[in-house]
Design an enzyme around this catalytic site. Sequence first.
Site, PDB file in Angstrom:
ATOM      1  N   SER A   1       0.814  -1.221   0.000  1.00  0.00           N
ATOM      2  CA  SER A   1       0.000   0.000   0.000  1.00  0.00           C
ATOM      3  C   SER A   1       0.849   1.274   0.000  1.00  0.00           C
ATOM      4  CB  SER A   1      -0.949  -0.059   1.196  1.00  0.00           C
ATOM      5  OG  SER A   1      -1.909   0.948   1.104  1.00  0.00           O
TER       6      SER A   1
ATOM      7  N   ASP B   1      -2.045   6.222  -3.454  1.00  0.00           N
ATOM      8  CA  ASP B   1      -0.985   5.475  -2.774  1.00  0.00           C
ATOM      9  C   ASP B   1      -0.527   4.342  -3.708  1.00  0.00           C
ATOM     10  OD1 ASP B   1      -3.352   4.005  -2.534  1.00  0.00           O
ATOM     11  OD2 ASP B   1      -2.750   3.094  -0.644  1.00  0.00           O
TER      12      ASP B   1
ATOM     13  N   ASP C   1      -1.053   1.151  -4.105  1.00  0.00           N
ATOM     14  CA  ASP C   1      -1.981   0.204  -4.713  1.00  0.00           C
ATOM     15  C   ASP C   1      -3.290   0.866  -5.126  1.00  0.00           C
ATOM     16  OD1 ASP C   1      -2.805   0.533  -2.058  1.00  0.00           O
ATOM     17  OD2 ASP C   1      -3.640  -1.478  -1.942  1.00  0.00           O
TER      18      ASP C   1
ATOM     19  N   ASP D   1      -5.820   2.317  -3.772  1.00  0.00           N
ATOM     20  CA  ASP D   1      -7.150   2.220  -3.159  1.00  0.00           C
ATOM     21  C   ASP D   1      -7.509   3.527  -2.447  1.00  0.00           C
ATOM     22  OD1 ASP D   1      -5.386   1.864  -1.055  1.00  0.00           O
ATOM     23  OD2 ASP D   1      -6.522   0.252  -0.102  1.00  0.00           O
TER      24      ASP D   1
HETATM   25 MG    MG Z   1      -3.547   1.325  -0.190  1.00  0.00          MG
END
Ligand code: MG
Length: 458
Positions: free
Chosen positions: A94, A237, A239, A241
Site C-alpha cells: 500500500s 498510494d 496500490d 485504493d
Molecule cells: Mg492502499
Amino acid sequence: MEVFGSSGARGVANEELTPEFVTGVAGAATSVWGADRVAVARDTRTTGEMFAGAATAGVTSAGADADRLGVVPTPAVQAYAEREGVPAVVLTASHNPPEYNGVKLVGGDGAEPDIETVERIEARLDGGDGDAAAWDAVGHERTVDGANDAYVEELLAGVDRERIAGAGLTVALDPGHGAGSLTSPEFLRRLGCAVRTVNATPDGRFPGRDPEPVAENLPELRRLVRATDADVGVAHDGDADRAVFVDETGAYVEGDATFAALAAAELGPGDTLVSAVNVSQRVVDVVESAGADLELTAIGSTNIMARIRELEAAGETVPVAGEGNGGVVFPRHRLARDGAYTAARLLELLAERPLSDVAADHGGYHNVRRNVPYESEAERDAVVAAAAERAREAESERDGEVEVTTTDGYRIDFGDGWVLARPSGTEPLVRVYAEARDADRAEELAAWMTGALRAAGD
Ligand code: MG
C-alpha cells in the site's frame, strides 16, 4: 498468532516478510476458502514478482489453479474477484516505503475477508496442518490479461460520465509510480477530462516520491496543478485504493475535508456513516445535518468493513464510510476502498463548483496531536486508567452533553470539539488527538487530557 493486523501483513521484504511466509499464507488461505481457483496480483514493488511467485506456489501446492493478473491496483483485483467469483491474494504494501511488501486477501465477493475467515487462516498457519495436495492434484497457473481494462470499463459504468465530461475539467494526476499508473490516466481521459501526469510510470523504486500520498510528498503535483492551470490534482498510494486531492490553486486539501464533502453528497436521513474513532468533527457535522447516524470503530479499514457488514445485515443503509486518509468506501459500489472511483465521485461535485469552494464548506477546524510515552506495562496501565478517569469526569460534570466512545482508547465528544487518547499499536506511547473549530479550544482539550496522562505516568 495474529498475522493480519488492521491492514494485512506487511514488513521489509526478505527481512520481516519472506517468500516462505507468503507461500504459507497463500496455501492456508486457499485451503480455508476451499477454492479451486485463486487470483494472484501485485503492485509495482521490485519484490512483487518474487512474492507473486511465492503466493502462486502456495495456491497451486494447495491444489487450486492460480490466475496471474500481474500488476493491478487493489480495487481492480477486487473487481476481478467479484466478477469471476474467485478469491485473491494481493502482494502490496500500500503506502509503505519501497523496501516493504505485504499480503492482502480478497474474498470471492470482492471484499476483504471477514474477521472469522481471517482467524481461521491464522489458526491454520499456526496449526501447521499442511495444505499440500498430492503430486497429481496440484494446481496450474495461467496468465490472465485484461484485469485492468475490465476494471476501467466497470468504473466508467459506475459514475456520472456525462456530468463529469460536461464540466470540461483538467485533472493533474500523480499515481506515485504505483499500480494506479496503469489505470487512472486512461480512466480520467475516458471521463472526458484533460489529463496531465507526473510520476505516472510504474516503478517499484518510487523515484519521484514516497508511495504515501500525504501533503509533504506532493510538491510536484501541486506544481503541476499550477503549471497546467488544472481544476484539481489527484494522488494515489502504491496500490491506488486511496485518493487525495489538491485544489485548483495548488493547495493540498485535508483528507477529512474531502471525506466530509463526499459524505455530504451521499448521506440522507436515517442513513449510517461508519468511520474510526479519530473521525473529524467535519464529518460529525455532516452526519448531523443530514439527519444520519454515526458509527465509530477501532482504527483500521478491516474494522470499518466489519462494521459495515454488521449494520447492513441488520438492515441499516450505509452509503458511505471510511477515514480521513483518502480511504473512502462506497458500499453500493463495493465493500472496498477504490482510489479511482473516489476521485470520479469528487469530480462529479466539481461540475458545479471549484474544489476550494467545496472544501471550504468543511474547513475551519484545528487539529492537535500529542504523544505521551511510557516505559513499562505498569506505566502504560496507569496512563490508560487516567484517560478512563478523564472520560468519567467529563460525563459526570456535563451530564448528557458529552458522549464517550471506548471502542479504541477513550474518545470524549463535547459538542464543540473532541479529544481522543489511544495507545499506539506499534510504539510505546499513548496518542492524544483533539479537534475543535476554535484553535484555543483544541489546545485546551489536548492539554486537559495530556496533563492527566503525564501525571499518571510519572
Ligand atoms: Mg492502499
